[in-house]
Write an enzyme that holds these catalytic residues in place. Structure first.
Site, mmCIF file in Angstrom:
data_model
loop_
_atom_site.group_PDB
_atom_site.id
_atom_site.type_symbol
_atom_site.label_atom_id
_atom_site.label_comp_id
_atom_site.label_asym_id
_atom_site.label_seq_id
_atom_site.Cartn_x
_atom_site.Cartn_y
_atom_site.Cartn_z
ATOM 1 N NE ARG A 1 3.662 6.428 -5.003
ATOM 2 C CZ ARG A 1 3.765 7.300 -4.015
ATOM 3 N NH1 ARG A 1 4.273 8.502 -4.235
ATOM 4 N NH2 ARG A 1 3.384 6.987 -2.780
ATOM 5 N N GLY B 1 -3.542 2.773 6.437
ATOM 6 C CA GLY B 1 -3.377 1.688 7.401
ATOM 7 C C GLY B 1 -2.169 1.810 8.304
ATOM 8 N N GLY C 1 0.820 -1.204 0.000
ATOM 9 C CA GLY C 1 0.000 0.000 0.000
ATOM 10 C C GLY C 1 0.850 1.248 0.000
ATOM 11 C CB SER C 2 1.265 4.049 -1.516
ATOM 12 O OG SER C 2 0.105 4.190 -2.308
ATOM 13 N N GLY C 3 0.542 5.986 0.602
ATOM 14 C CA GLY C 3 -0.238 7.118 1.096
ATOM 15 C C GLY C 3 -0.566 7.052 2.570
ATOM 16 C CB SER C 4 0.065 7.475 5.537
ATOM 17 O OG SER C 4 1.343 8.056 5.436
#
Length: 408
Positions: free
Chosen positions: A282, A160, A155-158
């Protein structure tokens, strides 16, 4: 036959439109491939072809690109999201186009494998454990010592990611992850990590094997990690500190095999010096590309596209300014009644961009990640104090109202 740039999947924090505009400036026809084009900021943009296709299905993507080649000369294929970037690498190989190494991207996107590769190369990272159930998470937290960071291994974007200070918080957040991500009969993999802190947090932006710049930022108070502000470049007065951050970043690229394209690296300064928190294959999401352009005159998105179509990079710095950004973070759950002040803030000299991500009547449910942001403001000037003063004047003009659900 016109030359086209294929953009696969969605975008990070609204950078999709920037990719479209950069492609058009380079004389390319942007074509977006997405499972739901209407979800992204490229939908409805002028002179953009949008195609609905399952971005998890490599064969479907190959078929769609083959069909498009009957009408366009495909100059390059790229993406802004790391979740589809490995697939982009496979597409580039299939069509013999420049692109990232898909195996390296896949290894990097698995946070546990990333940790293993970094540790094997001697790159400083927080202590960590991998767990697949609540008992393993509890045991790992006890071994590392509270407080710990609990997060999904993908995952990404913090999303969880949470700081847990007590055994109860560990158990609660573990149950949230296990309950929310249990798909197809397979339990999610969870990372339990040492809480690395003690100094500033830095964002390092690289292209190929070169560090373009270093930013610094602050998050909202724990337990979540939602950025509230950022400064580019970071005010690094200690040359040794700057050299250490650059060295650890380049070591990370080598350890992970990421010598092509953009990478966004998160570094935390601790008592033992800099440690790598995360490496993302990215660009950092918006507004980082805009800030790099304001600070240095380097357009990372344009350079990424040039790399994807086989042209030479030009990362020379053409100016020296300071860019400062503030994220507009929701302060409560509920319905967004209104948000205002955009035009007034944008009219202040030195304000480079005011952008709202949401519209009135949107339902706001804070998640403790990037989705809590309602928008951002960027200011630029010749000095950090001046940029921060301009930014504060602009932010003071922005207002919104959220009606709490219990009162709606």
């Amino acid at each position: 036959m016109s030359r086209a740039l294929i953009l696969v999947g969605g975008t990070v924090m609204g950078s999709g439109l920037l990719y479209v505009q950069a492609a058009q400036r380079l004389g390319l026809r942007p074509i977006t491939l997405s499972d739901d084009p209407s979800r992204y900021d490229t939908f409805g943009a002028k002179d953009v072809t949008t195609v609905r296709v399952d971005t998890d299905d490599l064969d479907a993507l190959i078929g769609e690109c083959s069909r498009l080649r009957e009408t366009y000369q495909i100059a390059g294929i790229t993406a802004a999201l790391d979740s589809v970037y490995a697939t982009v690498g496979k597409l580039c190989r299939h069509f013999d186009l420049p692109g990232p190494n898909p195996e390296a991207i896949e290894q990097c996107c698995d946070k546990y494998t990333q940790r293993q590769l970094l540790a094997a190369s001697g790159v400083p990272i927080p202590e960590y454990r991998l767990a697949t159930n609540a008992a393993e998470v509890e045991a790992s937290a006890e071994e590392i010592g509270l407080p710990v960071i609990i997060k999904p291994a993908a995952g990404s974007g913090s999303v969880g990611v949470r700081l847990c200070r007590t055994a109860r918080e560990v158990a609660e957040h573990t149950n949230n992850i296990l309950g929310g991500q249990h798909r197809g009969g397979h339990a999610p993999r969870i990372l339990v990590e040492e809480f690395a802190h003690g100094g500033p947090a830095y964002g390092v932006d690289t292209m190929g094997d070169e560090v373009v710049g270093i930013s610094t930022g602050h998050c909202c108070p724990p337990p979540h990690f939602v950025y509230r502000d950022a400064t580019y470049p970071a005010a690094l007065n200690n040359e040794e500190h700057e050299r250490s951050i650059i060295d650890i970043s380049l070591s990370s690229l080598r350890a992970l095999g990421l010598g092509w394209g953009p990478v966004g690296i998160e570094v935390q300064w601790t008592e033992r010096g800099p440690v790598i928190i995360e490496v993302n294959p990215r660009l950092h999401g918006s507004p980082t590309p805009q800030m790099v352009h304001l600070a240095y005159g380097v357009d990372l998105i344009t350079e990424h596209i040039k790399l994807a179509i086989g042209e030479e990079l030009d990362l020379r710095k053409r100016r020296s300014q300071t860019a400062a950004a503030r994220y507009l973070v929701a302060d409560r759950d509920g319905t967004l009644d209104w948000i205002a002040g955009e035009s007034e803030a944008a009219a202040i000299p030195g304000v480079a961009e005011v952008k709202f991500y949401v519209q009135p009547k949107a339902l706001i449910i804070r998640k403790g990640d990037y989705r809590d942001c309602l928008g951002h403001v960027i200011a630029a000037s010749s000095s950090l104090p001046r940029a921060e003063a301009i930014l504060q004047c602009a932010v003071d003009l922005i207002r919104w109202s959220i009606t709490s659900q219990e009162h709606s």
